[in-house]
Each structure stands twice: as structure tokens, then as C-alpha cells.
Design an enzyme around this catalytic site. Structure first.
Site, mmCIF file in Angstrom:
data_model
loop_
_atom_site.group_PDB
_atom_site.id
_atom_site.type_symbol
_atom_site.label_atom_id
_atom_site.label_comp_id
_atom_site.label_asym_id
_atom_site.label_seq_id
_atom_site.Cartn_x
_atom_site.Cartn_y
_atom_site.Cartn_z
ATOM 1 N N HIS A 188 -16.127 18.693 -47.719
ATOM 2 C CA HIS A 188 -17.321 17.699 -48.661
ATOM 3 C C HIS A 188 -16.508 17.936 -50.015
ATOM 4 C CE1 HIS A 188 -19.794 18.646 -45.262
ATOM 5 N NE2 HIS A 188 -19.681 19.886 -45.460
ATOM 6 N N LYS A 192 -0.459 5.841 -67.641
ATOM 7 C CA LYS A 192 -0.779 5.693 -65.552
ATOM 8 C C LYS A 192 0.069 6.149 -64.746
ATOM 9 C CE LYS A 192 -4.581 4.596 -64.459
ATOM 10 N NZ LYS A 192 -5.584 3.837 -64.578
ATOM 11 N N SER A 203 0.290 0.273 -65.036
ATOM 12 C CA SER A 203 -0.616 0.017 -65.746
ATOM 13 C C SER A 203 0.020 -1.048 -66.905
ATOM 14 C CB SER A 203 -1.946 0.726 -66.125
ATOM 15 O OG SER A 203 -2.878 -0.092 -66.612
ATOM 16 N N SER A 204 -0.626 -2.667 -66.888
ATOM 17 C CA SER A 204 -0.166 -3.639 -68.078
ATOM 18 C C SER A 204 -1.372 -3.021 -69.472
ATOM 19 C CB SER A 204 -0.392 -5.072 -67.720
ATOM 20 O OG SER A 204 -1.438 -5.170 -67.372
ATOM 21 N N VAL A 254 -5.928 -17.393 -31.722
ATOM 22 C CA VAL A 254 -6.226 -16.060 -32.150
ATOM 23 C C VAL A 254 -4.893 -14.466 -32.426
ATOM 24 C CG1 VAL A 254 -6.970 -13.252 -31.504
ATOM 25 C CG2 VAL A 254 -8.648 -15.355 -31.435
ATOM 26 N N GLU A 255 -4.554 -14.715 -31.086
ATOM 27 C CA GLU A 255 -2.628 -14.391 -30.693
ATOM 28 C C GLU A 255 -1.698 -14.905 -31.538
ATOM 29 O OE1 GLU A 255 -2.449 -14.366 -26.400
ATOM 30 O OE2 GLU A 255 -4.146 -12.910 -26.204
ATOM 31 N N SER A 280 2.293 -23.013 -17.761
ATOM 32 C CA SER A 280 3.041 -22.599 -19.059
ATOM 33 C C SER A 280 2.660 -21.296 -19.501
ATOM 34 C CB SER A 280 1.831 -23.369 -20.015
ATOM 35 O OG SER A 280 2.204 -25.123 -19.571
#
Lengths: 433, 433, 433, 433
Positions: free
Chosen positions: D142, D269, D263-264, D309-310, D95
Site C-alpha cells: 500500500h 530535474k 525539463s525545459s 485490424v492485423e 489468397s
């Protein structure tokens, strides 16, 4: 566990001296319990304790290089120092009885060190949240101005998260406070549940429900997961400090100590390096959760693949989190809040953040929500384009003024009202368990 | 969430229909609470409920393609169907009030589906552990024969772990049973804690201590961590089944159903493919814990990066674990235990596993432990080399026979005695909460 | 990086002494390049080199505690030792010019140490694969006997994987052999590409295409990913050793050294502890890939969050993998192959593994595949149930004997034929790059 | 793979129809190669091809529910449709010969879809980097203003990273373009390397050096790692867009489409939601790397744990990355750059970013570096405290003016000079392979 990120208490906890001392504690506790059951002559443990043995890690490791077995090396060394009585130690026990029970003792101590530091951080956050409960600030979603909050509320959010972290860490401490003294495959073949219960109680631990050769590793995985969650909470706080300290935002910043230099090239810089450092360290603590989860799948009654993992992540993750907690407490304590900048940023949009209040007023008036939305957005976009203040534009829009009087509009632009519940929320965080 | 691994209950839970229905539940619960507070005319929610709206996911998604906002699309559709009354919905609320509260409702339901299936697995493990509590088996550490256990004890270890998983999952359900209806930045600017408390209570949830625009994501990370731990426990069980079913071990195997084919090339094969499948799926559930932890660090009062993650992992991880629990229950129920092979393997070493008993007898006799160890190992090595049975070799070793009589040696070779505590341990696992 | 798992070469590489010496190398290489461009008086670098400075890590760290900046501390110390000439160092450079270029030098050296050890493992695997290229063994899928292979073929599979790992590690070495000397934000504001190119060439590095303040972290993530892949390959090999050494399989085992003790409780045990240890360490190396990937997302022209991560994972992951490679080489070299057990296990099923050959013969004869499958499986199941040998049962099955003569059946049961291509595959692995 | 994040090309690629069609391609390619070797009558493959079979996934899955084996179900269905000739298919194959070879075909196609989209993103980045190569901008480390760059340089950094990602993805495509047709345990027991080579060549693949029953999973892990790296690069870009779009920064923003609602609750926004979405999706792609790495450790000649998984991560990770690449291209194409804000932010510090130039001028004058640092920092701090512009303060500081004339100071404040190398760096990125 590199010196840079290792507080002294953790260096001591994870030293070879402490490790072997705990092993001896476990052996003696087991020995005493066996004396009570008549498996070992009464007085052996007391006699060994009275010798006040000074174990020599270097010697144990020397023996281990030959026998390739750490507990046998340890027992050999104890016998070297203590003489024939030592043969009564470890009777019917397997190495993991010592190792796993000792690991439980060490992780419980680590949890206590962490909880102490987390308490410190919670105190700092409570103080600063209380201090700034009424300091207005623009709230942001998506990095974009949303509606007003207070600086204290922002800190209260972190405070509540840290308290959840504390609950989880206490739970993790309890999960891990479990030892085993049940022999090679957990059957008490040469021991008994009674001996185990007495010995573990003396060490502050509970017996495992069903041990194999070891304490099952789901407990340890749960422990490291709890650390990862606390670290992630610190990362969220540190990330916010980094945002607050950005040049254009400048709302709060890390205390800059005397003599500190921001950049080797650019003398004017004051960088949020503590917070950035905390973000990096959070990745380290989080990364430890993954191998801890993979350790769960030991084969049959155990294999030893978890051991090398734990030799590294147990000291690393607890110590790194301990360092993070200390650093974060000091960061929060010293955080310099620039109220003038908080105010300046809040006012940056000319009250656009009151748009929802206007929207709701229009809806209360009877306008369908989506129509009201279009009306408000239209004026908001004009304000953003610099065509006037949002308040003035709304007043001048006939579709708005037909529905809302000037006084009604003014009521929409009331900061006090918008923040009226905030102090209560801060109280909630301070009162939370 | 692929059909192959999706039980029907989870397909229903995570369908668009259910999602939008829960959104409407949340809006209506909030609306009712606002009616009680006088913010919305009394009767609106009831009237809307009575319309028994059939929301059309396809239509909502069509609107979303224009407005690029899912909740606005939803509200627009509700207004299309329900007419002007709908404008009272969502008053003072932000999208996340609906989304996060709904997510809490869905995750609580997912937790309930999982707990139900975990209960089933616990029943299966209890039954089989009880059934085989006295079926002797060789215990193994490092894949190497160690000392005897029973097959029931091995299962009891998994049982106790699954019960710990259940406790963690219940805790996670409680952690996640938290919503928020507190507006754009969590300040209740146009709402009140009272409204929130009433609405959430109607939905079976508690209010968040301090919300930002969203419920903080440490709760969700804790939830996915709990799933990962249960999955890891299943992986440990499945791994043991794989070992037990190995050709050379053949102690237990998955039930082979009528018509099943083991290999397209090799007609004789019966493979532990369910268990292997479970091991793979455990990796999937575990992998979800990592992005969930990374989601914690939302910026300021929120960003939306967590949303795409949760759209995928919330259905995937809960569904996959649900499938795993069903499959594991059936695996345990149908596990074929080959008692003849358990016995054969147990006897494979000719009683070498009694070596510790001999060691302890020698130590009790007065020999220093390390000397006794050498004596026993010497005879064990001879037995392994095929020079005789371990019992005979010991009897013939003058250093041993000088200390232990034949009767004393025989007492060391007593399986009943070695397993005398096992049934009590199994009881402990069955009785554990 | 704990002493137990740290080979001396890695201890030296990651020492403070080496780190600061490399920093000085980088500064001097840059200085020389600046001299060539006239930015620094000719001869400064030579003069500084001739002083042969002995940098004192403790003193640097002492200074750092005040200035809170490691490179400034280092430069201050150099100035203390070398006098005024030292002010020419670091001209126009930013700390990261030194740090990232130095990190590249160190990671390249680490890669070289790893490649050397990986070469050693490849040699060991080649030798043992060659040695056992014709040693028959049962191949297993799902832990169940499948069809015959040879022990050399199994090793050749690991050999080929390790060679792929070597290719990836070489590629990773090349990816990481990149430095930057382009100033605070990578613009060469006070430097030039020419200076950078000359300085980096002297250090064996290439310039970054577009640096920010730092070398982009996708390079480092790729590097740690490559380590994780090699570690996973070792884990696969170690897992197979653990399977081979199982009591019931006993086909190969770790060399047991003189004086070694397998268990503190069970003197007869010989456990595959090296292999289990390797499995655990692989989890550690794999776990480092995750924070390395998270480090990629530095803000703007850089933040410093990656630094704490790399201080820990760079030494940890390279050292741990170095240790693993040494241990695996020695494991492979000393692996004790039990040919008698290989043969015994191969024969365990009475030739059931020839079922596919029979199936194909039946299909060649003209039977539809699924009918042939049923025929073969029917006899296989009988053989498994102990009703006779597979060969005899087939011969006695009229549906089979009607199609295949005894001679034709015998040809299906030919081991030589089944393995005729194996030696060629082993050659392929040995010849692979 | 949820509809929201699935481009049509990926939906087609990962459909059942495509999967079974590729299985048939593989069987036919193998059949043709066997015809050439005389194992199968000449013309079978051609005859089967000419039938132009329409495979029915639902029927295959129905058969699978009985036989519990996907490839057997597929072959049974082919036999149903094609009649007796089909029995020649799959001869001597296992297989995994079909499944793994097919997976390679599908992953290669996925890689091609990804490379095409990555090319598109590279074109977009090249265009925008070129367009803004001279648009000045403050560089930030930074989050704090550092020294000037250009907006084009920032994009060029992402461009260069994406090109590295392309190189890695091409390499991954090559790693995965490997199949196997070597039978149950990779020995060609009933096949030959020649057959395999011919069949795979027809499919655009290479033979595995040493296969077990499967293609070793380190190849797949390397593939998913490469996806994770590209995703992390996108996350870095998206994170920068989120920073640029912050209210206070406002240097660049996502194109806001007609009709879009931010935005509701808050109509004003405009949120960087595409970028935030990309950050979340990057976590998903990254998370797939972990189970892929865990899949490597298959037992012996294979177990089937990788398969589940695959089935999930192969479609999920490739599709999600495909979606990300499309979204990122469009994001970059439409990015609205606010040059006025770039300029405004650049000027925010009054030229403080020239501090390094001043420092270097003082050092060139002869001042020891650390003294110069103190001098510059002193004036920088005053400027930050609002006591004057940095340039004026320096001019007025006698310790500075004693060393640098006004003209010399002016030269330090020259933006053109600071950026003189930038265009060359952008060219480097555009020219990079």
C-alpha cells in the site's frame, strides 16, 4: 453488484420489484395514451392502477421458465392478477417498447442517484480546496519535485475534473432519457407517434428519432462512457491520495477510524486502502464501456445480444460508480492533511524549485536561454550532490553573480510571488459550472 | 496510420512539418501576449514571424538524440535559424505549454476534418433514405423476418445515429479546444492568466480551468470516446450492408468497380469487402478509447506516460476514422439496391408478418391476448410447415372465422397501412439536427 | 453473477460459506505444516478440525464492519468459536497468505467446473460433426457463396477451436494453481519455504517462485485471458448459428421448446435467442480480461486495488462462462439441421462454385492464369445475370470449348470430388487432443 | 509503428519488401510440394527461384489500385517479371493460403525477435538481482513501509514474472506457427493434405487442424494476449522504478546520460521518463488484445474484417513490445541504486517493521493473538507519534516487559534473521526456466 459495494438506493433501484413496477408504469402510460386515441376503452388504465397490483417476481420467473419470454411472462402474470381488463395492455406494442422504455426510466433514475452523489463529492472538494487554497506544497512532475503549488490547488484540479464529469453525466442522462413505443420494427404499424409522445412524456422521456425494434445502443454506449470518465477521474484522485499517504511523503492520509486494523501481521500500518479500492473499482466501471460499445452493432432491426450485457453492466456499473462516489466524498471529507510534512517536503530541495526563476532572470539579463540553462543546471547538480544550498552556490558562482545581484537572486527565491495566482485558479474551479 | 488507410489531409495534418509549425505558432502567440504584458520587448514575435522560418524536422530530431527532450531540441533549432531573438521564446513556459496547446490545435483540426467527412456521409444517407423512403422491405429482428419497413427507414436509422455522432463529435471538439500556458505546474509562476487568455484566443482555444503541468486527460479520453461511438455507428451500418449483400438475401450490394476482382480463386464472387473492412477498422478506433481512458490517471502534477500513447492513437484513431467516413460515404452513395429482391424476400413468408395485425384484431374483438396468441401461432406454424398460405389458413380456422370476417382479415393484410407512418419517420431523421 | 446466468455449481463455489471454509482449510494446512516444523504444538490443527466449526458469514461481516479487515474478522470469529487454540492459527502469516492461496483453490475449482463443461461441449460437437461429416453445404466467405463444404466440417472447425480452448484452459488452471505462505513481504521472515511447500501440497497447489505480499497478478490475467478466448470461440459458433437460422438461409436452427414464445407481438417467430444471448455474454467474459490485465501493475510489494476487481470478475467471468458452456452444449445437441435447405442453398448458384475447378483446368491446359480468370469470370457474370446455367454458358463459350471438352468440363462439376478430403479433416478434429 | 518506437529489426520485418518476399516463399514452397505430387511440372519452382526476382512493392500497389485485390496484384506482378512459368503458381490455392501462411511466418519471426530481446532483459534482471541479493530495503505494501526485503528480491520478482512471460511467448509462438494451404474453404478441393504438410514444413510451420478459408483467429488472439501480458509485466517494473526514483524515496534511478535535459523549465530535474514511457507503451500493447479478440468471430468460412485490424496491430504491437524490451533491458542495466537511501528509508521507522516479530513472540508466550495485536499497535502508534523509539517504548511497557525480556525483545529486532531466506528465493528466480 455485490453487497459489499452496493449502496441501498441502488439495491432498491435494480431489484426485481422495481423493474416489474416500472414495466407496469410503462404499460399503463401507453394504455392511457391509447385511450386518448380511442384504441382502448377509456378508463382501463385508471381501473388497473386502482387495483394497486402487487406483482410477484417469483411468479413471473416461474412463468418465464415455460414461455421463455420475460415480457409475455409479465403480461401473463398481470392478467392473472388483474383479470380481463389486462388484455388491453401492450396493444400493438412489442416487448422492446416496454423493455427499452423501462430501461430508460431506470437509467435516468440511476443517473439522478449518481448526480446527487457527484454533487456531494463536488461540495466536499470545494470545501477542502477552499480550506487549503494557501497551504503550500511542492508540485511534482514525474514524481520528482517541480515547483510549488498549494494543496488546495491540487484539490481544485480534481474539483474541476469532477465538474466536467458532472456535465458529461448530465449530457448522458439526457441522451438516455429516450424511449420508444412504436411497435415491432419501429413503424407504429398499430400505434402512432402521438400515442408514443404522450406516453413517454408521462414517463419523463422523449421519443427516439428513428427506432428499430429497440432504442439504438449508441445512446447506452455514450452513457457507459460517461460513467467510465467519472470513474477515471476518481481513480486519478485516489491515486494521488495513495501517493500523498506513502510513508516517505506523508502529506495527507485517509481518516483512520476507531477500531480499524491496518494489517493482520503488522500492527503499525495505516494503509490507504479506500483509495486503492477506488482504483480497482474504476477498472470495473471502465471495463463496462467496452461491451457497451460492442452492443451498438445490433443486426438489422435488432438482435438480443445487448440484453444479457445490460442485465449485468447496467446494475454493476451504475452501482459501482455510486459506491465510489459515496466513498470518495467521505474520503475527501475526512482527508487528514499533514501541513508540517507538506512544509518539510517543500523545503527538502533547499529551494531548487526556484531554478526556473533564476533561469528567467538570467535570460532577462540577456543570456541566451541554453547558456542560462547550463549555468543553472550546473549549480543545481552541485546542490543535489550536497555541496551547499542552491541559493548559496548560485551566489558563489562568478558566472551568475556577474549578472545577478544578491537582491535579484533573493527575488527569485520568493514563494509568495510564485503562488500569487493560485488563489484565483481555485476560485475559477469553485465558480465553474 | 498506414498509407493504405490514410487520406492525404490526415497525412498532412500529422506530419512532422505540421507539428513543428504548430509549435512555433504557439510559441509566437505566447510571445505576442507577453509583449502586450511587457515581459518581452515589443516586436519580437513579428520579427520572428517575418523570418518565415523553415523548420527542419530531421535537424530537430538530431538534436533530440543528444538532449533527449523534444521541446528543447525544437527551441535549439529555432535559435539556430532565427538567432538571438529566439531566446525570448518560451519565457516562463514549460514544454507542456507548447505540447498540450499544440495537441489541442491539432485535435481541433482533426475534428474539423472528421466533421466535414461526417457531413458528407450525412448528406449521402439523407439522399438515399429519401430515395427509398417508400421502397418496402421486410424488417428483421434476430435475423428473422418480422414486419415490413422500407429501405429508406433502415437508412434513416443510420442517418439519425450519424447525426447523434456528429453532435457528440462537435461536443468533443469543444472539450478538446482547450490549451494551457501556465508554466511548470499550472500556477502562472512566471506568467499570468491574461497572457494565457490572449495567446490561446489567437489560436482558437480556451484556457483550462485548472491545469497541472498539462491539460487534464479526461478531455482527451472524452474525445477518443466520441470517435469510438462514430466508428461503432459505421460498424452497424457496414454490418447491415454485409447482411443485405449475403447471397441468399441480395437486397443491396456494394458497387463493384470496373476491373475489380472478387477472389483469386473464385472468379464469380462479389464480396462486401469494403463493409467488412469498415468493421475491422471500427475495432481499431474503438480500441483507442481504452488507453485514452487509462491516460487520465497521471500522477501528481503529471507524468509523461500519456505521451507515447497519444503519439500513436491521436494520428491512428483520427486518421482511421477519417478514412472510414470517406469510405462509408462512397459506400452509401454507390449502394446498389435490388428492389426486386427486396420484394421477393418480403413475400417469402406469404404474409406471416401480418400476424400481429390479426392478433390485435382478435384482441379488439374481445379475445384475451394469450388466447389470441395461441390461435395465431397455430396458423403461423401451419403456414411455416407449408400447409397453406397464412391468410387462407386463418380464414379456414373456425376459431378465427367465428370472430373475424373475410373483410376484416383482409384489412389485417394491408401493406400500405402497415407503412403509413414510415415516411414521417424518415422526415424526422432528415430534419434532425 | 446474476441468478439468471448462474448454474448451481457456481453459486455454491462463490458463496460466502465456501469462501470462509476454504480460508479455514488454508489456515489448517499451514498450521499442520508448522506443527511439523515445531513452530506450533503438535495436534492443534487436528483438534481444530475435529471441532468441525460452522463459520457464520454474517457474524464475520459484522466484525469486519468494526475492524475493517476481512481476515482479522475471520480469525476473530474462529477464535470466538474454537477458543484459545485458534491463536496458533495464522502464525507468521499475512492476510494475503490466506486470501491468495484461497483464491487459487477457488479458481482451480472453477477451472475444473469449466473444463468439465467444456468436455461436454466437445463431446456434443464431436457427435454432430461426425453425424454431418457428409452433409453437403455451401461454404461462404464474406457471406457470399464460395465452394462446397459439409455441415460436419463447419462443426469440426468449432470443435478444433474448442479443443484449443481446452488446452489453454488447462494451461491457465496450472498457471493459477499457485499459492503463497511466505509472510508479509514474501520473505518467510517468520516461516520457511518448507512449511509453505507442505501446506500448499496439501491443498493441491505449488509455491510461487517469488511472491511479494501476494501472488503476482500476471497469473490471474493469463487465467482471465484464457476464459476470454473460450468465450470468443463460443461467440463465433453462436454467430454462425444466427446466420444459419436467418429466414432466407434456414439451414439450421435452435431447438424450439414446447410452450416457448418467440415474440410478444409476432406469434410466428422462432428466433435464435440462445445464440444471441451467448454473443452478449461473450462480451462480458471478454471485458473481464481488461481489468485483470490492469491489475498486474501492483505497487511495490503489493497494493490492494486488485481485490475489488477480483471480487467481481472472478465469480462473474467464471460463472458466465460456465453458463455459456452449458447453454452451448445444449444448443449444439439440439441443433435442428435442415438438410433440404442446405441442399437448396447449395444449388442456388447453379454450380458457380465450380468456377475455380474450371479455372484450374484452363490453366492446366496452358492458359495464363489471368486470362483464364477473365474467361471464367465472364461466364460467371452471365450466369449471375440469368443468361443461362454456368455449365451451359461455359460449354457454349468458344474460348472455353476450344480448350476443354464436355467431359473435361463435367469433371470440373463433381461435388464428390470437391469434398473428397473433408471426412479426413473431420477425423483430424475428432482425434485432436 | 512510428519511427520513434521502431527498432530497425522490426522496421525490416514489417516492410513491404519483406512481406512480398515471404509471399513468394510461400508460393514457391507450395509449388515445390505440388511438383512432388505431379500437379505442376517438376522444376518450375527451382527455375523461378533461380530468377531471383526483385519484386517492386510500388508496382504491386499500382496494380492493386485497379484490381482491388492484393494477392492478384502480386501474382500479376510476378507474372510480369517471371514470364509464363508463373502461371503454375497459386494453383488451387486461395489468397488466404498465401496471406495467412505468410502472416504465420512473419509473426513467428516477430516472436523470435521478441524472445531474443526478452532473453536480454532476463539476463539483465538476473545480473542485477544477483548483485543486490543482500542489499536491504524496506518492503512496502500500500505504499506504506511493511517489512524488510532486499533490492535483489524486488528485482527477482520481476525476473520470475519475465520468465513466465517468456514461457507464454514461446507458447504463443507455437500457437501461431500454423499455416494453411487448403484452398478456398479449407477442403483441399484442388490440393491435398500432403501438399500442405510438405510446403508448410519447408516454411517451419504446421498445418491447421481445421481451417476455413483462413487460419482461425483464436490463435492470433492468444498471440496478442501473450504480448499484452509481457507488456503488463514491464509496466509493473517501470512503475516500481518510478516509485523508487521519487524525490522523497530516491532509492534507485534511471541512468542520466551526458547532455540529457530533464525539463525545459526546470534545469535541476532528473525524471524517470523512460519508465513513464514504458507505462504508456504498455497501454498500447494491451489495447491490441481487444480487437484481436473481436477478430475471432469471423462469419462462416471467413470474412475479411480481421485483415485491416492485423495490418495495424501486428506491426504495432510486436514492434512496440520489441522497443519496450530493448528499453527495459537498458533501463535495468543502467539502473543506479542508491544504497545509502535504501538504508536511510529502511531506518525511517525506527524498527517499526519488527512489530510482527514482537507480536509473534507475545503469541508464542501465550497471549491471545488479538490481545497481542492491541499491545503492539499501542506502542507502534506512540512511536509514530514521536514519543520514543519503538524498541524503547516496548521495553518500557509493563504489559510487554512482563512477558518478554530485553534479550527476547532484541531477538525480534534482528534484520539478518528477517532476511535469512531471501537469498534462496533469488536463487529460485535465477534457476527458474
Amino acid at each position: 453488484m455485490i453487497p459489499r459495494y452496493t449502496p441501498p438506493a441502488f439495491a432498491a433501484l435494480w431489484s426485481s420489484e422495481t423493474r416489474y413496477a416500472v414495466w407496469l408504469d410503462v404499460e399503463l402510460a401507453a394504455c392511457e395514451a391509447m385511450e386518448a386515441e380511442g384504441l382502448v376503452p377509456v378508463g382501463v388504465a385508471r381501473a388497473l392502477r386502482d387495483k394497486n397490483l402487487k406483482l410477484d417476481p417469483a411468479r413471473i420467473e416461474e412463468i418465464e421458465r415455460t414461455v421463455k419470454h420475460d415480457v409475455i411472462a409479465f403480461l401473463t402474470h398481470v392478467e392473472e392478477l388483474a383479470g380481463p381488463d389486462a388484455r388491453w395492455l401492450h396493444r400493438g406494442m412489442t416487448s422492446s417498447d416496454v423493455l427499452d422504455t423501462s430501461l430508460a426510466v431506470l437509467l435516468v433514475r440511476a443517473a439522478d442517484l449518481l448526480l446527487e452523489r457527484l454533487d456531494g463529492l463536488i461540495v466536499a472538494l470545494s470545501r477542502r480546496a477552499d480550506e487549503h487554497r494557501r497551504t503550500p506544497m511542492i508540485g511534482r512532475s514525474h514524481g520528482i519535485h517541480a515547483e510549488p503549488i498549494t494543496f488546495g490547488l491540487a484539490l481544485a484540479g480534481h474539483l474541476a475534473e469532477m465538474k466536467r464529469g458532472r456535465t458529461r453525466l448530465r449530457e448522458a442522462r439526457s441522451e438516455i432519457a429516450v424511449g420508444k413505443i412504436s411497435g415491432a420494427v419501429g413503424t407504429y404499424a398499430h400505434l402512432s407517434p402521438k400515442i408514443e409522445a404522450q406516453a413517454l412524456a408521462a414517463l419523463g422521456l422523449r421519443p427516439e428519432t428513428v427506432a428499430t425494434q429497440v432504442v439504438p445502443r449508441d445512446r447506452h454506449a455514450a452513457f457507459f462512457n460517461a460513467l467510465a470518465l467519472v470513474a477515471a477521474g476518481i481513480e486519478r484522485l485516489a491515486t494521488n491520495v495513495r501517493h500523498w499517504q506513502r510513508t516517505e511523503v506523508a502529506e495527507a492520509e485517509e481518516r483512520f477510524t476507531q477500531g480499524q486494523k491496518g494489517s493482520s501481521a503488522m500492527p503499525h500500518k495505516r494503509n490507504p486502502i479506500l483509495s486503492e479500492n477506488l482504483c480497482g473499482l474504476a477498472r470495473i466501471v471502465r471495463a463496462a464501456a467496452m461491451p457497451a460499445l460492442e452492443d451498438v452493432v445490433l443486426w438489422h432491426e435488432r438482435d438480443i445480444s445487448h440484453s444479457s450485457v445490460e442485465r449485468m453492466i447496467a446494475p454493476d456499473a451504475t452501482t459501482t460508480l455510486g459506491f465510489m462516489l459515496e466513498r470518495t466524498s467521505s474520503l475527501v471529507d475526512g482527508l487528514v492533511v499533514r501541513e508540517e510534512n507538506l512544509r518539510k517536503n517543500l523545503e527538502l530541495s533547499g529551494g531548487l524549485f526556484f531554478s526556473e526563476a533564476v533561469l528567467l532572470a538570467l535570460v532577462s539579463y540577456g543570456l541566451p536561454r541554453q547558456e542560462a540553462y547550463v549555468l543553472v543546471q550546473r549549480n543545481a547538480m552541485k546542490a543535489l550532490a550536497g555541496e551547499g544550498t542552491f541559493r548559496d552556490l548560485l551566489g558563489a558562482d562568478p558566472d551568475v553573480s556577474a549578472r545577478l545581484s544578491a537582491a535579484e537572486l533573493d527575488r527569485c527565491f520568493d514563494l509568495e510571488h510564485a503562488l500569487s495566482h493560485v488563489s484565483g485558479i481555485v476560485d475559477r474551479a469553485i465558480a465553474a459550472p
